[in-house]
Design an enzyme around this catalytic site. Sequence first.
Site, short mmCIF file in Angstrom:
data_model
loop_
_atom_site.label_atom_id
_atom_site.label_comp_id
_atom_site.label_asym_id
_atom_site.label_seq_id
_atom_site.Cartn_x
_atom_site.Cartn_y
_atom_site.Cartn_z
N THR A 35 -8.32 6.42 9.69
CA THR A 35 -7.87 5.18 9.08
C THR A 35 -8.99 4.16 9.20
O THR A 35 -9.91 4.32 10.01
CB THR A 35 -6.58 4.66 9.74
OG1 THR A 35 -6.09 3.53 9.00
CG2 THR A 35 -6.82 4.24 11.18
N ARG A 61 -9.19 8.67 -0.92
CA ARG A 61 -10.31 9.15 -0.11
C ARG A 61 -10.84 10.46 -0.69
O ARG A 61 -10.11 11.19 -1.36
CB ARG A 61 -9.87 9.35 1.34
CG ARG A 61 -9.47 8.03 2.02
CD ARG A 61 -8.97 8.29 3.44
NE ARG A 61 -8.48 7.08 4.07
CZ ARG A 61 -9.22 6.24 4.79
NH1 ARG A 61 -10.50 6.50 4.97
NH2 ARG A 61 -8.69 5.17 5.33
N ARG A 108 4.24 18.37 1.88
CA ARG A 108 5.12 19.44 1.39
C ARG A 108 4.56 20.10 0.13
O ARG A 108 4.86 21.24 -0.17
CB ARG A 108 6.52 18.86 1.11
CG ARG A 108 7.54 19.84 0.55
CD ARG A 108 7.95 20.89 1.56
NE ARG A 108 8.92 21.79 0.99
CZ ARG A 108 10.25 21.66 1.11
NH1 ARG A 108 10.74 20.64 1.80
NH2 ARG A 108 11.06 22.54 0.57
N HIS A 137 -4.01 -4.45 7.75
CA HIS A 137 -4.05 -3.34 8.71
C HIS A 137 -3.13 -3.62 9.88
O HIS A 137 -3.33 -4.54 10.66
CB HIS A 137 -5.45 -3.04 9.24
CG HIS A 137 -5.60 -1.59 9.65
ND1 HIS A 137 -5.18 -1.11 10.87
CD2 HIS A 137 -6.09 -0.52 8.98
CE1 HIS A 137 -5.42 0.18 10.94
NE2 HIS A 137 -5.96 0.58 9.81
N ASP A 138 -2.08 -2.80 9.96
CA ASP A 138 -1.08 -2.85 11.03
C ASP A 138 -0.27 -4.14 11.05
O ASP A 138 0.38 -4.45 12.06
CB ASP A 138 -1.73 -2.62 12.40
CG ASP A 138 -2.15 -1.18 12.60
OD1 ASP A 138 -1.61 -0.30 11.89
OD2 ASP A 138 -3.03 -0.92 13.44
N HIS A 144 1.59 1.04 6.10
CA HIS A 144 2.10 1.91 7.16
C HIS A 144 3.40 1.36 7.76
O HIS A 144 4.42 2.06 7.81
CB HIS A 144 1.04 2.08 8.24
CG HIS A 144 1.44 3.03 9.33
ND1 HIS A 144 1.40 4.40 9.19
CD2 HIS A 144 1.91 2.79 10.58
CE1 HIS A 144 1.81 4.97 10.31
NE2 HIS A 144 2.13 4.02 11.16
N GLU A 150 -8.86 0.33 -2.76
CA GLU A 150 -9.75 0.26 -1.60
C GLU A 150 -10.61 1.52 -1.55
O GLU A 150 -10.17 2.60 -1.98
CB GLU A 150 -8.95 0.16 -0.31
CG GLU A 150 -8.05 -1.06 -0.24
CD GLU A 150 -7.23 -1.10 1.04
OE1 GLU A 150 -6.74 -2.19 1.38
OE2 GLU A 150 -7.08 -0.05 1.69
N ASN A 173 0.86 -1.19 0.00
CA ASN A 173 0.00 0.00 0.00
C ASN A 173 0.90 1.24 0.00
O ASN A 173 1.71 1.43 0.92
CB ASN A 173 -0.90 -0.02 1.24
CG ASN A 173 -1.93 1.08 1.23
OD1 ASN A 173 -1.65 2.22 0.84
ND2 ASN A 173 -3.14 0.76 1.67
N HIS A 198 -5.65 3.51 -1.50
CA HIS A 198 -6.95 3.80 -0.88
C HIS A 198 -7.22 5.29 -1.03
O HIS A 198 -6.97 6.08 -0.12
CB HIS A 198 -6.95 3.39 0.59
CG HIS A 198 -8.30 3.48 1.24
ND1 HIS A 198 -8.63 2.74 2.35
CD2 HIS A 198 -9.40 4.22 0.95
CE1 HIS A 198 -9.88 3.02 2.71
NE2 HIS A 198 -10.36 3.92 1.88
#
Length: 248
Positions: free
Chosen positions: A109, A45, A18, A200-201, A224, A72, A7, A43
């Site tokens: 998230t 948004r 920035r 996730h994580d 992440h 996603e 991801n 993903h």
Amino acid sequence: MTLLSVNVNKIAVLRNSRGGTLPCPRALALHCVEAGARGITVHPRPDRRHITAEDVQAIAAALPAGVEFNIEGNPFAPPRPGYPGLLALAREARPAQVTFVPDADGQLTSDHGFDPAALPPALADEIAAFRALGCRVSLFVDPGTLRLDPIRAAGAERIEIYTGPYAAAFGQPGEAAALADCQATARAAQALGLGVNAGHDLSQANLGRFLAAVPGVLEVSIGHALVAEALVEGLAETVRRYRAITGG
């Protein structure tokens, strides 16, 4: 063997903090592929705080054949300026997979999945629209969810188990129970013919134990932790380490 999909949202977060074009999500997605990633996940948004519609199109155009592209998002989030909607993005990018996630606008998230007992009435129509584009449809679900029949009946082909609770419990007294929830959901899905993804994580520390315990995981999407680890180890080396864990 489990497919590793990287991801690249956090790459876009860094760029957007920035302004400008660096670092470039498209270029670093290709760098991950060169290092062995077999999939790329994004993903986008509606608030455009990380991956944008333009990024989606650029990455889709650049990925080589055989690399899975997974988008996603919430199919029920309405279009607005700068965000054409998930279906429009899929129509343009033609990803191999679309993962439906029930995120609200502005949600920090993804932190919960769909409740099979309370699915949106229009879900089957949404799934059919994406499948008509050639996209495999996966639904994000909470660990411990067992009654997955409505998801199968709506036309989804896979689920993605939300692994946040497992990651939070890793190395703690609740780890075994969190893994058991994931195991139970995976088995319930597979009994209905649904494929199982996870994400996730997940990290280098907890991924191996998860894959050893949860049967038949087809794909993991990791962003992440992978990007955080890459700050120390380098992006290519980090991708190679994950490939060694997943085998795919």
